[in-house]
Scaffold this active site. Sequence first.
Site, PDB file in Angstrom:
ATOM      1  N   ASP A 284      41.183  43.915  28.095  1.00  0.00           N
ATOM      2  CA  ASP A 284      41.178  43.267  29.393  1.00  0.00           C
ATOM      3  C   ASP A 284      40.046  42.227  29.363  1.00  0.00           C
ATOM      4  O   ASP A 284      39.342  42.061  28.366  1.00  0.00           O
ATOM      5  CB  ASP A 284      41.027  44.312  30.513  1.00  0.00           C
ATOM      6  CG  ASP A 284      41.567  43.781  31.838  1.00  0.00           C
ATOM      7  OD1 ASP A 284      41.668  42.544  31.998  1.00  0.00           O
ATOM      8  OD2 ASP A 284      41.872  44.592  32.729  1.00  0.00           O
TER       9      ASP A 284
HETATM   10  C1  BGC Z   1      42.912  42.445  35.064  1.00  0.00           C
HETATM   11  C2  BGC Z   1      44.223  42.575  34.319  1.00  0.00           C
HETATM   12  C3  BGC Z   1      44.830  41.200  34.124  1.00  0.00           C
HETATM   13  C4  BGC Z   1      43.827  40.333  33.400  1.00  0.00           C
HETATM   14  C5  BGC Z   1      44.350  38.936  33.128  1.00  0.00           C
HETATM   15  C6  BGC Z   1      41.993  41.429  34.428  1.00  0.00           C
HETATM   16  O1  BGC Z   1      40.847  41.210  35.162  1.00  0.00           O
HETATM   17  O2  BGC Z   1      42.278  43.710  35.090  1.00  0.00           O
HETATM   18  O3  BGC Z   1      45.113  43.419  35.017  1.00  0.00           O
HETATM   19  O4  BGC Z   1      46.041  41.293  33.430  1.00  0.00           O
HETATM   20  O5  BGC Z   1      42.653  40.220  34.190  1.00  0.00           O
HETATM   21  O6  BGC Z   1      44.542  38.257  34.296  1.00  0.00           O
END
Ligand code: BGC
Length: 728
Positions: A284
């Site tokens: 993430d």
């Molecule tokens: C979130 C994810 C997301 C990613 C990309 C993160 O901060 O936890 O769920 O897919 O960002 O946007």
Amino acid sequence: MLAQRNVDIDMLIQNMSIEEKVGQMTQIDLGLLADGNICALKKPQTLNAKKLATAFKKYKVGSVLNVGCGSGTISLDLWHSIIDDIQKESLASSKNKIPVLYGIDAIHGVTYTKGGTLFPQQIGQAATWNPALVKRANQISAYETRASGIPWNFSPVLDLARQPLWSRFFETYGEDVYLAKTMTQSAIEGLQNNKEEYRVAACMKHFLGYSLPLSGKDRTPAWISDRELREYFLPTFQTAIASGAKTVMINSGDINGTPVHANYDILTTLLRDELKFEGVAVTDWEDIYKLHTTHRVASSKREATKMAILAGIDMSMTPNDYEFTEHLIDLVKKGEISEERINLSVRRILQLKKELGLFKTTRFDKINYPKFGSAQFATVAYEAAAESITLLKNKNNTLPLSSAKKVLVCGPSANSLDLLNGAWTHTWLGRNDKTYQTPNKQTILQALQTNLGKSNVLYAKGVSADSAIDIQNAINKASLADYIIVCLGETPATEIPGNINTLELEDAQKELVESLSKTGKPLVLVLCFNRPKIIHSIVNKADAIIHAYLPGNEGGHAINDILYGKVNPSGKLPFTYPSATNSLVTYDHKKSEEMHVDFSFNGFQPEFEFGHGLSYTSFNYGDFLISKNTLGDKENIMLQIPVQNTGTRKGKEVVQLYYDDVFASITPSVKKLVRYKKIELNPGEKKLVSFKLTKEDFSFINKKLNRVTEPGDIILMCKDKKQKIEIK
Ligand code: BGC
């Protein structure tokens, strides 16, 4: 159009330098390619030649994403030119001509594409209890994501919603393992099982145990035993893997003191060796760095990089610089990470690109997507919203309302598409009223005006989500109305900006309801919440309550049609609606959690139960018909439940079968959902709903972490009907 290429992945890997390999494992944000300061970007479409060269010539980056910072809403044409420019640069930058894998959060439809179809958020989709509809919604999201030139969707969220404070509650399929598993299968199949030009790679999020932070705050520690992880949080991921999910994103938080991004046991022993997942594991946001900066298990970013890669990460969502890339190149060159180890990840990434058809063409022209943003797709979004809306209370059949009467509409979500959609709408946090609205979509107020005529609809906002505006104005207008509809809501939010300190509904919203209830006019509440905000003190002030969750762009129409009886409500709660902030007990709790202060077992008193949802008609359940009442290995039981519509309207009913495992070696839940089926019945019509059950349906994780079904009695339960069976 590029020439068709049929690549041999192993040959390709043999020809790649360490730099190229590490580049494939690097994912950057679009902001790193565009003009201007990353977070002040007005035009992400203006790609900067120097930055493109840095990304692809120098660092040979394999993947790009974009999130909040200035991305806004991009037209199909613009998407094609952005993706084309990126691909051109990438293909021209190395002899191996490897296309870029662009990934995006199309969370409830194409978040970042102008004119796309926006469905209810996942919690609303779960409330439909209609897997076929959820599959269709996901097929459309895949189609429209591909239409935008993007083949990878960071969806669905498979974390179980068992902590109502958590800011991402609305992004889940609710609290129950079985319901969430059925929705998971639909989502993965809907996103992936289509023709090449209509499918995207799904991404299971967020492996594992993300949704139960002890504090309720996003990305804070979870304390979950291995048994509970396997019982509650793993099954949706197992279902997704069995359904062919191609990628996984890792939990940003830590479990029992180990950040998941550094947890070999979870990322390799469990995910790869045991579950046999062969797809791509992406981190993430900035999560490798956070092993150093936030979690502090690594004393430098270099050490963090080594830890995460050795734990099992394939791709780093870096995403705002190239430190990861430089550290990993150095680690491999110095022999601290073997080239075989990174080959493993590179192979998975290239294989994914191949399966997505990217080596054949990186162009997916909009002419192939005539249904993008079509009325046909909007109808599916409308159906999903209409089937999700849940009638929680309907004193003296207040609903449906008569359209011959005057109505006053109030509240923060009455006239806001933002509050109907929530986060991941045009921007990350979805707070864009006026900036990025879709012109032909209606708020609740506008839909009511279309239905009743403007002169029959009075409006006073009364309050915003958190403060009073003109409550007295609302009270004054109430005297002119026959009914009052108060649309409660929550400011769109997710992740850390969505953290809250109490689940209690804001005082201003409660005050609005309390003041209006004093007028004595029939009062209807419409709830549009990110999570179950506590409304206990105002439930009795309302004659009727509907929960609309975050119903998306068609929510205004759907809510109007439920209120006025054009649609008979059939949504059911996919979670337990608590009645008090510190009484957060799920429906499948243990017997001890029912203990009352008087030592009776009456202590479980939620506001509304999991699976609850009223209808404008009534259903009668007959006695079970059962093929036999013992169940041995490799045997099955056929169960039939007669259900009749005893009212005067056509309606849909969700037949829910639960069981109680009376005695077990692990304290059994008082009940667990084991099957459900949504059926439609005309007035007077009767159907037999059939379920086939095997021993595995009554299994659980035992002390030794094995999935077992123990011999003994099971009570099957459906409404007020019960049937005992014996497991041999
Ligand atoms: C979130 C994810 C997301 C990613 C990309 C993160 O901060 O936890 O769920 O897919 O960002 O946007």
